[in-house]
Write an enzyme that holds these catalytic residues in place. Sequence first.
Site, PDB file in Angstrom:
ATOM      1  N   SER A 127      16.765  45.807  55.505  1.00 59.60           N
ATOM      2  CA  SER A 127      17.898  45.713  56.428  1.00 59.60           C
ATOM      3  C   SER A 127      19.069  46.596  56.019  1.00 59.60           C
ATOM      4  O   SER A 127      19.356  46.781  54.829  1.00 59.60           O
ATOM      5  CB  SER A 127      18.370  44.254  56.444  1.00 59.60           C
ATOM      6  OG  SER A 127      19.623  44.152  57.065  1.00 59.60           O
ATOM      7  N   GLU A 129      21.899  45.590  56.122  1.00 61.37           N
ATOM      8  CA  GLU A 129      22.812  44.684  55.400  1.00 61.37           C
ATOM      9  C   GLU A 129      22.818  44.995  53.903  1.00 61.37           C
ATOM     10  O   GLU A 129      23.756  44.617  53.191  1.00 61.37           O
ATOM     11  CB  GLU A 129      22.402  43.229  55.604  1.00 61.37           C
ATOM     12  CG  GLU A 129      22.957  42.598  56.859  1.00 61.37           C
ATOM     13  CD  GLU A 129      24.461  42.377  56.814  1.00 61.37           C
ATOM     14  OE1 GLU A 129      24.952  41.787  55.843  1.00 61.37           O
ATOM     15  OE2 GLU A 129      25.138  42.816  57.749  1.00 61.37           O
ATOM     16  N   TYR A 151      22.083  36.780  52.117  1.00 64.34           N
ATOM     17  CA  TYR A 151      21.006  37.432  52.883  1.00 64.34           C
ATOM     18  C   TYR A 151      20.800  38.876  52.401  1.00 64.34           C
ATOM     19  O   TYR A 151      19.678  39.293  52.132  1.00 64.34           O
ATOM     20  CB  TYR A 151      21.365  37.411  54.373  1.00 64.34           C
ATOM     21  CG  TYR A 151      20.454  38.275  55.229  1.00 64.34           C
ATOM     22  CD1 TYR A 151      19.240  37.797  55.702  1.00 64.34           C
ATOM     23  CD2 TYR A 151      20.820  39.578  55.571  1.00 64.34           C
ATOM     24  CE1 TYR A 151      18.405  38.600  56.486  1.00 64.34           C
ATOM     25  CE2 TYR A 151      19.999  40.373  56.352  1.00 64.34           C
ATOM     26  CZ  TYR A 151      18.799  39.877  56.811  1.00 64.34           C
ATOM     27  OH  TYR A 151      17.972  40.678  57.580  1.00 64.34           O
TER      28      TYR A 151
HETATM   29  P1  NAP Z   1      14.256  36.310  63.875  1.00 65.53           P
HETATM   30  O1  NAP Z   1      14.171  36.427  65.356  1.00 65.53           O
HETATM   31  O2  NAP Z   1      15.319  35.456  63.281  1.00 65.53           O
HETATM   32  O3  NAP Z   1      12.836  35.814  63.343  1.00 65.53           O
HETATM   33  C1  NAP Z   1      12.677  35.355  62.026  1.00 65.53           C
HETATM   34  C2  NAP Z   1      11.259  34.864  61.865  1.00 65.53           C
HETATM   35  O4  NAP Z   1      11.073  34.398  60.519  1.00 65.53           O
HETATM   36  C3  NAP Z   1      10.910  33.675  62.782  1.00 65.53           C
HETATM   37  O5  NAP Z   1       9.611  33.874  63.292  1.00 65.53           O
HETATM   38  C4  NAP Z   1      10.942  32.493  61.828  1.00 65.53           C
HETATM   39  O6  NAP Z   1      10.114  31.422  62.200  1.00 65.53           O
HETATM   40  C5  NAP Z   1      10.384  33.166  60.577  1.00 65.53           C
HETATM   41  N1  NAP Z   1      10.604  32.377  59.367  1.00 65.53           N
HETATM   42  C6  NAP Z   1      11.756  31.781  58.964  1.00 65.53           C
HETATM   43  N2  NAP Z   1      11.544  31.089  57.825  1.00 65.53           N
HETATM   44  C7  NAP Z   1      10.228  31.253  57.506  1.00 65.53           C
HETATM   45  C8  NAP Z   1       9.417  30.769  56.471  1.00 65.53           C
HETATM   46  N3  NAP Z   1       9.891  29.972  55.505  1.00 65.53           N
HETATM   47  N4  NAP Z   1       8.105  31.112  56.456  1.00 65.53           N
HETATM   48  C9  NAP Z   1       7.600  31.901  57.435  1.00 65.53           C
HETATM   49  N5  NAP Z   1       8.324  32.399  58.454  1.00 65.53           N
HETATM   50  C10 NAP Z   1       9.634  32.065  58.495  1.00 65.53           C
HETATM   51  O7  NAP Z   1      14.414  37.760  63.208  1.00 65.53           O
HETATM   52  P2  NAP Z   1      14.140  39.200  63.842  1.00 65.53           P
HETATM   53  O8  NAP Z   1      15.394  39.693  64.449  1.00 65.53           O
HETATM   54  O9  NAP Z   1      12.877  39.183  64.612  1.00 65.53           O
HETATM   55  O10 NAP Z   1      13.953  40.059  62.507  1.00 65.53           O
HETATM   56  C11 NAP Z   1      12.666  40.222  61.919  1.00 65.53           C
HETATM   57  C12 NAP Z   1      12.839  40.610  60.466  1.00 65.53           C
HETATM   58  O11 NAP Z   1      13.585  41.832  60.386  1.00 65.53           O
HETATM   59  C13 NAP Z   1      13.618  39.615  59.616  1.00 65.53           C
HETATM   60  O12 NAP Z   1      13.076  39.663  58.315  1.00 65.53           O
HETATM   61  C14 NAP Z   1      15.037  40.162  59.606  1.00 65.53           C
HETATM   62  O13 NAP Z   1      15.721  39.732  58.456  1.00 65.53           O
HETATM   63  C15 NAP Z   1      14.741  41.649  59.573  1.00 65.53           C
HETATM   64  N6  NAP Z   1      15.763  42.512  60.160  1.00 65.53           N
HETATM   65  C16 NAP Z   1      16.197  42.263  61.427  1.00 65.53           C
HETATM   66  C17 NAP Z   1      17.133  43.121  61.995  1.00 65.53           C
HETATM   67  C18 NAP Z   1      17.643  42.885  63.400  1.00 65.53           C
HETATM   68  O14 NAP Z   1      18.669  43.469  63.752  1.00 65.53           O
HETATM   69  N7  NAP Z   1      16.946  42.113  64.232  1.00 65.53           N
HETATM   70  C19 NAP Z   1      17.597  44.244  61.278  1.00 65.53           C
HETATM   71  C20 NAP Z   1      17.099  44.452  59.995  1.00 65.53           C
HETATM   72  C21 NAP Z   1      16.163  43.596  59.440  1.00 65.53           C
HETATM   73  P3  NAP Z   1      10.637  30.194  63.134  1.00 65.53           P
HETATM   74  O15 NAP Z   1      10.648  30.741  64.525  1.00 65.53           O
HETATM   75  O16 NAP Z   1       9.636  29.133  62.917  1.00 65.53           O
HETATM   76  O17 NAP Z   1      12.015  29.872  62.640  1.00 65.53           O
HETATM   77  O1  G4F Z   2      25.077  39.646  65.231  1.00 67.85           O
HETATM   78  P1  G4F Z   2      25.374  39.364  63.808  1.00 67.85           P
HETATM   79  O2  G4F Z   2      25.268  37.959  63.346  1.00 67.85           O
HETATM   80  O3  G4F Z   2      24.453  40.350  62.973  1.00 67.85           O
HETATM   81  P2  G4F Z   2      24.527  40.907  61.480  1.00 67.85           P
HETATM   82  O4  G4F Z   2      25.322  40.031  60.594  1.00 67.85           O
HETATM   83  O5  G4F Z   2      24.939  42.327  61.552  1.00 67.85           O
HETATM   84  O6  G4F Z   2      22.995  40.780  61.022  1.00 67.85           O
HETATM   85  C1  G4F Z   2      21.932  41.206  61.855  1.00 67.85           C
HETATM   86  O7  G4F Z   2      21.660  42.564  61.598  1.00 67.85           O
HETATM   87  C2  G4F Z   2      21.206  42.851  60.259  1.00 67.85           C
HETATM   88  C3  G4F Z   2      21.000  44.360  60.167  1.00 67.85           C
HETATM   89  O8  G4F Z   2      22.211  44.981  59.881  1.00 67.85           O
HETATM   90  C4  G4F Z   2      19.933  42.086  60.019  1.00 67.85           C
HETATM   91  F1  G4F Z   2      19.460  42.381  58.792  1.00 67.85           F
HETATM   92  C5  G4F Z   2      20.183  40.599  60.155  1.00 67.85           C
HETATM   93  O9  G4F Z   2      18.952  39.896  59.999  1.00 67.85           O
HETATM   94  C6  G4F Z   2      20.720  40.315  61.560  1.00 67.85           C
HETATM   95  O10 G4F Z   2      19.697  40.584  62.487  1.00 67.85           O
HETATM   96  O11 G4F Z   2      26.859  39.857  63.457  1.00 67.85           O
HETATM   97  C7  G4F Z   2      27.285  41.178  63.757  1.00 67.85           C
HETATM   98  C8  G4F Z   2      28.790  41.284  63.529  1.00 67.85           C
HETATM   99  C9  G4F Z   2      29.276  40.737  62.180  1.00 67.85           C
HETATM  100  O12 G4F Z   2      30.214  41.633  61.659  1.00 67.85           O
HETATM  101  C10 G4F Z   2      29.957  39.434  62.522  1.00 67.85           C
HETATM  102  O13 G4F Z   2      31.028  39.070  61.662  1.00 67.85           O
HETATM  103  O14 G4F Z   2      29.438  40.488  64.532  1.00 67.85           O
HETATM  104  C11 G4F Z   2      30.501  39.773  63.917  1.00 67.85           C
HETATM  105  N1  G4F Z   2      30.798  38.596  64.714  1.00 67.85           N
HETATM  106  C12 G4F Z   2      32.004  38.333  65.294  1.00 67.85           C
HETATM  107  N2  G4F Z   2      31.981  37.164  65.918  1.00 67.85           N
HETATM  108  C13 G4F Z   2      29.977  37.578  64.995  1.00 67.85           C
HETATM  109  C14 G4F Z   2      30.715  36.670  65.747  1.00 67.85           C
HETATM  110  N3  G4F Z   2      28.685  37.362  64.659  1.00 67.85           N
HETATM  111  C15 G4F Z   2      28.116  36.222  65.109  1.00 67.85           C
HETATM  112  N4  G4F Z   2      26.816  36.011  64.818  1.00 67.85           N
HETATM  113  N5  G4F Z   2      28.806  35.296  65.846  1.00 67.85           N
HETATM  114  C16 G4F Z   2      30.104  35.459  66.180  1.00 67.85           C
HETATM  115  O15 G4F Z   2      30.730  34.614  66.836  1.00 67.85           O
END
Ligand code: NAP
Ligand code: G4F
Length: 333
Positions: A127, A129, A151
């Site tokens: 990520s 992050e 995280y």
């Molecule tokens: P998501 O929608 O939150 O999905 C997370 C998945 O992980 C869900 O299927 C969840 O299962 C599963 N999980 C949680 N705890 C687990 C456990 N103990 N054992 C097995 N599975 C478990 O996340 P996403 O946005 O699809 O992201 C996919 C991956 O990419 C994650 O690793 C995230 O950290 C990473 N990532 C995401 C972004 C982004 O912007 N979306 C960016 C960078 C990296 P349940 O449905 O049962 O909870």
């Molecule tokens: O949407 P967010 O919660 O995503 P964040 O923290 O960037 O993380 C996501 O992207 C990562 C990749 O860079 C992934 F690795 C991670 O798993 C996840 O998918 O927050 C985005 C921004 C933050 O700066 C947060 O402080 O939005 C700001 N924010 C402002 N108000 C909020 C809110 N975020 C959330 N979730 N809820 C609010 O009310």
Amino acid sequence: MPRALITGITGQDGLYLGELLSSRGYEVFGLVRGQSNPKVPMVERILPGVELLEGDLTDLPSLIGALEVSQPDEVYNLGAVSFVGVSWKQAELTGETTGMGVLRILEAIRIVYGDDLSRVRFYQASSSEMFGKVRETPQRETTPFHPRSPYGVAKTFGHYLTVNYRESYGLFACSGLLFNHESPRRGPEFVTRKVSRAVARIYLGLQDSVTLGNLDARRDWGFAGDYVDAMWRMLQQDEPDDYVVATGETHSIRELLDVAFARIGVSDWSKHVVSDPRFFRPAEVDILVGDASKAREKLGWKPTVGFKELVEMMVDADIKAEAEAAGLTPPKL
Ligand code: NAP
Ligand code: G4F
């Protein structure tokens, strides 16, 4: 027929990746946790041919079992506690799942494939992050990490383990340094979906306002459907490597609000948005913007959906879903 095992199949990326792999002729297996996971019917509807296996990233024997049954050519480790905000409140669980979960699945691969590790390829969902308090802008593969949340720290552990298993055991292991990617399937706790749902409900007269945290943070937001294609491309290369996947554009939460509210004809959103310290984080990542030149050059990958199109897609999908749920016919945009 190639076989793939996806952890996190019930999540946003797992569903898009499952669809992509099925369309490319893969037999898809998905790891599902819990005794009776409520997301199973949804996964089976979206991915009719998928085989779901019970397992959890905190439970090594279940990972060994899932690998033994599925015998995958490719493993995509997408499972994680993925919400940064919750990672301070459940830091140990985040460490166990998002960090140690990577160690467990890599060890399970070593146990199941033994001396024949060349039969399997591994993708780790790292990520942006990890860049946290960024040392340079834009961020690229060589930018040093400075994670700002439990995280981010757990993801950094998983990233280095992936690199280490590649270097120690010759495993074909890739780490994708993916920047934020969104879609109508995004969890409602993330800011883009929180905004798109609220805007939809305000448009339909179901609520008046939305409470957010820091409106000045900036993110590089792309479309999840594009990003899972980059994951697949990484595992089709001759050599394993790590890649930044990003759009190269950064926008603030305020700009997100501008586009989302404009979709429903509101230019001044100030009376609909409350900023509450309750949603501020103990340490913030102020700005993320990625340089995906390497992915473009080596993987031939580029994003196909721009920021405005992405936000409008999410608002439109939420208007439809919220109207259906409330038994309303949405007025035409
Ligand atoms: P998501 O929608 O939150 O999905 C997370 C998945 O992980 C869900 O299927 C969840 O299962 C599963 N999980 C949680 N705890 C687990 C456990 N103990 N054992 C097995 N599975 C478990 O996340 P996403 O946005 O699809 O992201 C996919 C991956 O990419 C994650 O690793 C995230 O950290 C990473 N990532 C995401 C972004 C982004 O912007 N979306 C960016 C960078 C990296 P349940 O449905 O049962 O909870
Ligand atoms: O949407 P967010 O919660 O995503 P964040 O923290 O960037 O993380 C996501 O992207 C990562 C990749 O860079 C992934 F690795 C991670 O798993 C996840 O998918 O927050 C985005 C921004 C933050 O700066 C947060 O402080 O939005 C700001 N924010 C402002 N108000 C909020 C809110 N975020 C959330 N979730 N809820 C609010 O009310």
